[in-house]
Design a protein around this motif. Structure first.
Motif, PDB file in Angstrom:
ATOM      1  N   PHE A  19       0.850  -1.196   0.000  1.00 21.26           N
ATOM      2  CA  PHE A  19       0.000   0.000   0.000  1.00 21.26           C
ATOM      3  C   PHE A  19       0.884   1.243   0.000  1.00 21.26           C
ATOM      4  N   TYR A  44       0.027  14.140   5.883  1.00 19.98           N
ATOM      5  CA  TYR A  44      -0.293  13.046   6.803  1.00 19.98           C
ATOM      6  C   TYR A  44      -1.772  12.664   6.851  1.00 19.98           C
ATOM      7  N   THR A  46      -5.469  11.379   6.324  1.00 18.15           N
ATOM      8  CA  THR A  46      -6.059  10.291   5.538  1.00 18.15           C
ATOM      9  C   THR A  46      -7.532  10.187   5.878  1.00 18.15           C
ATOM     10  N   ALA A  48      -9.010   7.046   5.675  1.00 16.46           N
ATOM     11  CA  ALA A  48      -9.138   5.662   6.169  1.00 16.46           C
ATOM     12  C   ALA A  48     -10.559   5.147   5.972  1.00 16.46           C
ATOM     13  N   LYS A  50     -14.040   3.257   5.427  1.00 18.99           N
ATOM     14  CA  LYS A  50     -14.530   1.931   5.787  1.00 18.99           C
ATOM     15  C   LYS A  50     -15.446   1.489   4.651  1.00 18.99           C
ATOM     16  N   GLU A  55      -7.126   3.513  -3.845  1.00 18.23           N
ATOM     17  CA  GLU A  55      -5.803   3.641  -3.241  1.00 18.23           C
ATOM     18  C   GLU A  55      -4.704   3.456  -4.279  1.00 18.23           C
ATOM     19  N   ARG A  70     -11.028  -1.083  -4.016  1.00 19.68           N
ATOM     20  CA  ARG A  70     -11.343  -2.275  -3.239  1.00 19.68           C
ATOM     21  C   ARG A  70     -12.212  -1.911  -2.038  1.00 19.68           C
ATOM     22  N   THR A  72     -12.443  -2.070   1.964  1.00 15.72           N
ATOM     23  CA  THR A  72     -11.492  -2.234   3.066  1.00 15.72           C
ATOM     24  C   THR A  72     -12.043  -3.109   4.194  1.00 15.72           C
ATOM     25  N   VAL A  73     -13.317  -3.473   4.113  1.00 15.56           N
ATOM     26  CA  VAL A  73     -13.847  -4.379   5.138  1.00 15.56           C
ATOM     27  C   VAL A  73     -13.765  -5.831   4.658  1.00 15.56           C
ATOM     28  N   ARG A  75     -12.190  -6.822   1.887  1.00 13.94           N
ATOM     29  CA  ARG A  75     -10.920  -6.978   1.151  1.00 13.94           C
ATOM     30  C   ARG A  75     -11.133  -7.380  -0.309  1.00 13.94           C
TER      31      ARG A  75
ATOM     32  N   ILE B 254      -4.243   8.893  10.241  1.00 11.31           N
ATOM     33  CA  ILE B 254      -4.399   7.511  10.704  1.00 11.31           C
ATOM     34  C   ILE B 254      -4.650   6.570   9.542  1.00 11.31           C
ATOM     35  N   HIS B 255      -3.924   5.482   9.500  1.00 11.42           N
ATOM     36  CA  HIS B 255      -4.263   4.340   8.656  1.00 11.42           C
ATOM     37  C   HIS B 255      -4.716   3.211   9.569  1.00 11.42           C
ATOM     38  N   THR B 256      -5.721   2.455   9.150  1.00 13.14           N
ATOM     39  CA  THR B 256      -6.173   1.342   9.984  1.00 13.14           C
ATOM     40  C   THR B 256      -5.661   0.021   9.402  1.00 13.14           C
ATOM     41  N   ALA B 258      -5.224  -4.404  10.373  1.00 12.66           N
ATOM     42  CA  ALA B 258      -5.533  -5.499  11.287  1.00 12.66           C
ATOM     43  C   ALA B 258      -4.235  -5.921  11.980  1.00 12.66           C
ATOM     44  N   PRO B 302      -4.002  -2.348   4.575  1.00 13.24           N
ATOM     45  CA  PRO B 302      -4.910  -1.543   5.400  1.00 13.24           C
ATOM     46  C   PRO B 302      -6.321  -2.101   5.322  1.00 13.24           C
ATOM     47  N   THR B 303      -6.992  -2.194   6.450  1.00 10.83           N
ATOM     48  CA  THR B 303      -8.316  -2.806   6.454  1.00 10.83           C
ATOM     49  C   THR B 303      -9.116  -2.374   7.671  1.00 10.83           C
ATOM     50  N   HIS B 304     -10.438  -2.509   7.584  1.00  5.86           N
ATOM     51  CA  HIS B 304     -11.314  -2.340   8.741  1.00  5.86           C
ATOM     52  C   HIS B 304     -11.913  -3.685   9.162  1.00  5.86           C
TER      53      HIS B 304
END
Lengths: 88, 416
Positions: A19, A44, A46, A48, A50, A55, A70, A72-73, A75, B254-256, B258, B302-304
């Motif tokens: 990534f 810095y 983001t 992020a 959900k 990306e 994609r 992100t939950v 995948r 912040i990047h999330t 697992a 990166p993932t939630h």
């Protein structure tokens, strides 16, 4: 093991990818008028997200950066495409 | 609140253990509070407890979308330590450790703190130099760090691979004797019980769906159980923080990711310390039940989603077997992952953000559990006074605009 598709090389194991950043970050301009806070956010900050995400990833093996869409939950990867101006 | 003691246990035993009361009250939301905390994990519950205990606020609510302690507080490897590099970090994490040392007594709840010591082990001369540097930094910061020799390490860890061709032969490392483990659920339950006894409302199954912001100030929160009015809001929600901050129009660095961990089947006592290997990135301890609890670095994607991925599992378990070939016999009992909030300098973000009255405690990445008492104490201080405690000041979000990063990834070589 998940498989990602490099637009240049085709499907490969996920370990070949890394990534890089969230897509569509725009550099704030003109530089002399950019505040410290805006510059810090550019460097810095983001979202992020959900769920749905766009990306920039790099295929470490060939060195090309590309855009991956994609979830992100789950995948699940919906699509990968070359960056604008790069021909796959 | 029913006080726990040997006498209470004895008396309950005589009556067939039928007189125990619930440890905390299941609350429903009231229309208004002095302060609301989003996130019913260790940090959120500790915040509520210190708000009530230290600052005397009585109308406080903790909102948890699932069940308390069901996020990362219940999804870690329970290690507590303060072996960091920068003075700011040591001040923060050693404050947490000192609070942990008195926590069972303070909360009247046994968190099963076991200060069995921790070794950060090296397998090359260069890593020993890094360990020397960390030990020196710890001593300069007034924390109990010492350099341990290879012979001493092998004596403490007799099952370590000590064959002549071992790929990661142990040369020693940094030792912190006050480090250890605690019962992670007990930390959440103990804080919840003590906070509830002081009048804090702990509200589970309550998701925050929006923020009521008027004239640049927090006026309340929208939740699945209805609106709540409050002018002070604290967010302590680990991986869910970016989404909550976005409700206030705030973007965080912040990047999330697992982070996964593993538990083996229980075996007889064979490891009485916490061990982290710089060479493999794998760390482990043995639980009081006898299980081996181990983990490693972040997943690469990166993932939630609260589940791990296979390449990281391979890295972590192969690291374990390089260190302890005998563990190849063990069966894995379970594996889990939590979603962690990772900041570019690997240090937390504590302080005000966005509208007036909004404060965050986030960015703990892979290491939030060890910091729970300090994170709660500092967020409570911010919520009660509106200003920083001297320990949290360096961790304000403004460090990114000022360029005063606290880069613990470079300083102490932590996993992210």
């Amino acid at each position: 093991m998940q498989r990602f598709t490099c637009p240049f090389c085709g499907p490969r194991d996920e370990t070949e990818f890394h990534f890089a950043a969230e897509a569509a970050k725009v550099r704030p301009e003109p530089a002399p008028e950019v505040t410290d806070a805006a510059w810090a956010d550019h460097l810095y900050g983001t979202d992020a997200p959900k769920g749905h995400a766009r990306e920039v990833w790099v295929h470490l093996t060939c060195g090309e950066f590309f855009v991956m869409t994609r979830n992100t939950v789950t995948r699940d990867v919906a699509d990968t495409e070359a960056l604008p101006g790069r021909r796959a | 609140m029913m006080r726990y003691s040997g006498f209470t246990l004895f008396r309950q035993g005589l009556s067939g253990h039928r007189g125990w009361q619930p440890a905390w009250d299941k609350a429903t939301p009231k229309p208004a509070y002095d302060a609301v905390i989003v996130g019913g994990g260790g940090h959120g519950l500790a915040t509520a407890y210190y708000l009530a205990k230290v600052h005397g606020l009585r109308r406080v609510a903790v909102l948890e979308k699932g069940w308390i302690g069901g996020g990362n507080t219940g999804r870690n490897t329970t290690v507590i330590r303060s072996n960091y590099f920068y003075p700011e970090s040591v001040a923060l994490y050693d404050f947490a450790l000192r609070l942990y040392e008195g926590l069972s007594k303070e909360l009247n709840y046994n968190i099963m703190l076991s200060q069995r010591g921790m070794l950060i082990a090296a397998h090359t001369p260069m890593q020993m130099e890094i360990c020397t540097r960390i030990a020196n930094a710890m001593q300069l910061n007034g924390v109990d760090g010492t350099l341990m020799s290879g012979a001493e390490a092998r004596e403490r860890l007799p099952l370590l691979n000590q064959t002549a061709d071992a790929r990661f032969a142990c040369l020693g490392g940094v030792w912190q004797g006050r480090a250890g483990v605690a019962r992670h659920d007990a930390v959440a339950w103990g804080y919840a019980r003590a906070a509830s006894a002081l009048g804090v409302d702990i509200i589970e199954n309550c998701t925050v769906t929006g923020l009521d912001i008027r004239g640049g100030r927090i006026a309340g929160v929208e939740t699945t159980l209805g609106p709540i009015r409050n002018d002070r809001l604290g967010i302590a929600a680990a991986g869910a923080t970016p989404g909550l901050a976005a409700l206030a129009g705030v973007r965080l660095p912040i990047h999330t990711y697992a982070l996964q961990a593993f538990v083996s089947e229980p075996v007889k006592p064979m490891l009485d310390t916490v061990l982290l290997y710089l060479g493999t990135g794998t760390y482990l301890s043995q639980s009081d039940k006898g299980e081996l609890v181990f983990g490693g670095g972040l997943d690469r994607v990166p993932t939630h989603g609260q589940r791990g991925n296979l390449p990281s599992q391979e890295t972590i378990t192969s690291g374990l077997l390089e260190m302890f070939p005998a563990f190849g016999q063990l069966k894995l009992l379970r594996q889990w992952a939590g979603v962690v909030d990772v900041v570019p300098d690997s240090s937390p973000v504590i302080g005000p953000v966005g509208p007036e009255g909004l404060f965050i405690n986030c960015g703990w990445g892979t290491g939030g559990f060890k910091a729970i008492p300090a994170g709660g104490w500092l967020l409570a201080h911010l919520l009660a006074t509106g200003t920083h405690h001297e320990i949290s000041r360096p961790f304000d979000l403004d460090r990114f605009a000022r360029g005063r990063l606290i880069d613990e990834a470079a300083g102490s070589g932590i996993a992210h």
